[in-house]
Design a protein around this motif. Structure first.
Motif: not given
Length: 418
Positions: A64, A66-68, A112-113, A370, A373, A377
């Motif tokens: 993956t 990832g999220k960004f 990223e976590q 990021n 995002q 958020e």
């Protein structure tokens, strides 16, 4: 050369692959690329990487971005996917020796976590490694990369095996702790110097023999020489003019004469009753004279040095035979780390260029995505919070209206009753 990413992809990825393949084709004159992995060919990475089976509950990797990310294809890598798990995976390539050559190990890590405790390092193994039984007990040549655990451990490991014993670097090297992708590079040269780079910038360098305890020290203290008896190395001494006050000595505990014997005290059972002891408020502890600078202080005595008879130079510390496997053997409490852009070569310039062409081109867009995002958020949270307080305010108004109607009805009834 083992190179990941030979399948089809986005135009940008295809262009990058073409450039890298051309570089690999033209590169032998100036660079030997022993291993290169970018995960550009989808699920085919499973054919090149082998999961360990040493434990039945090892964590699983997934591919993956990832999220960004900076690029949805080029930023894909192996991501840890399960919390509180050991991970063990490796990839094999054609064996080689770095004797007489520079060795460069490079890859990217993205926590990223915002990892709280876990490894992000790689290990380099000899060709005789049993990949299916890869574990923390497996013999390795080199361990390199970031390791984070709590507020204390945020370092970059550089551990080299010498005579079947791991030797960690003595210099502290701090790793990156944000959630973005970072490029880690270890360079080991035939002159036994090394260099550690993060994001293509040097953060540590030196001599292997000086910065890792491979060999006994070159010099030792001369055992035949003793410090002169009149050598005073006390920085401070007691002040001879400072005299203990006459009223200083007081006992730490005294009898509490205000206490009274309980009426039900049974001397036959409890023994003779005595006043209890309490802390003496006048007690000041042991008296010590104040300290003053020692007028006779001569500094630390320099012990004469001699050549160490047990020292023997070894100019092959840097070199390894049958280098053939790269692996991830880590533990993570909170999963989500992405590993990508692996490279093992003998050319520092090629490695730097490779880092610029991969991590260097996507780091900016990754950060922008990021930030966007995060702002989105925060906006969603703001809207949700506004709706929450708006609903509370409406309910409060409704309760007031209902309360007002109830009071009006009650007042009318009271008037009629009156």
């Amino acid at each position: 050369m083992a190179a990941g990413g030979r399948g089809a992809g986005a135009p940008a990825a295809a262009a990058l692959r073409l450039a890298l393949l051309l570089g690999a084709a033209l590169g032998p004159a100036r660079a030997a690329v022993y291993f290169q992995e970018q995960f550009l060919d989808g699920g085919s990475w499973r054919e090149r990487w082998m999961n360990s089976e040493c434990k039945p509950d090892l964590g699983k990797f997934k591919l993956t971005a990832g999220k960004f990310y900076g690029d949805p294809v080029r930023d894909k890598g192996l991501q840890t996917s399960e919390n509180s798990k050991f991970y063990a995976i490796s990839s094999r390539f054609k064996p080689f020796s770095n004797k007489g050559k520079t060795l460069v190990i490079q890859y990217t890590v993205k926590h990223e976590q915002k990892i709280d405790c876990g490894g992000g390092y790689v290990k380099i193994f000899p060709s005789n490694l049993d990949q299916k039984n890869l574990s923390g007990d497996s013999h390795y040549y080199i361990m390199f990369g970031p390791d984070i655990c709590g507020s204390e451990t945020k370092k970059v490991h550089v551990i080299l095996n010498y005579k079947n014993k791991p030797h960690p670097i003595k210099k502290p090297i701090r790793c990156k702790v944000d959630g973005y992708t970072h490029l880690y590079t270890l360079i080991i040269r035939p002159d036994q110097t090394y260099e550690v780079k993060i994001d293509n910038e040097m953060v540590a360098s030196g001599n292997l023999e000086d910065d890792l305890d491979f060999l006994p020290p070159r010099k030792i203290n001369d055992p035949t020489v003793r410090k002169p008896t009149d050598w005073d190395d006390r920085i401070q001494i007691d002040d001879p003019n400072d005299i203990k006050p006459e009223d200083w000595d007081e006992p730490e505990y005294i009898l509490d004469t205000s206490a009274e014997k309980p009426e039900d005290w049974d001397a036959a059972v409890n023994g003779e009753w005595h006043y209890p002891t309490v802390k003496n408020p006048l007690y000041r502890g042991e008296w010590k004279p104040r300290q003053i600078d020692n007028p006779n202080y001569r500094g630390v005595w320099p012990h004469p040095q001699i050549d160490n008879p047990n020292y023997s130079p070894d100019f092959s510390i840097y070199s390894y035979e049958n280098i053939s496997i790269i692996g991830l053997d880590i533990w993570q409490v909170r999963a989500g780390t992405i590993f990508d852009n692996f490279l093992i070569t003998d050319d520092e310039v090629y490695a730097e260029d490779f880092g610029d062409e991969t991590w260097g081109e996507t780091k900016g867009p990754e950060k922008e995505m990021n930030i966007k995002q995060t702002e989105e958020e925060q906006e969603r949270e703001r809207v949700t919070e506004e709706k929450y307080f708006e609903q509370r305010f409406k309910k409060k108004l409704e309760r007031r209206k209902e309360s007002g109607k109830t009071r009006a009805v009650r007042n009318t009834a009271e008037k009629e009753e009156l």
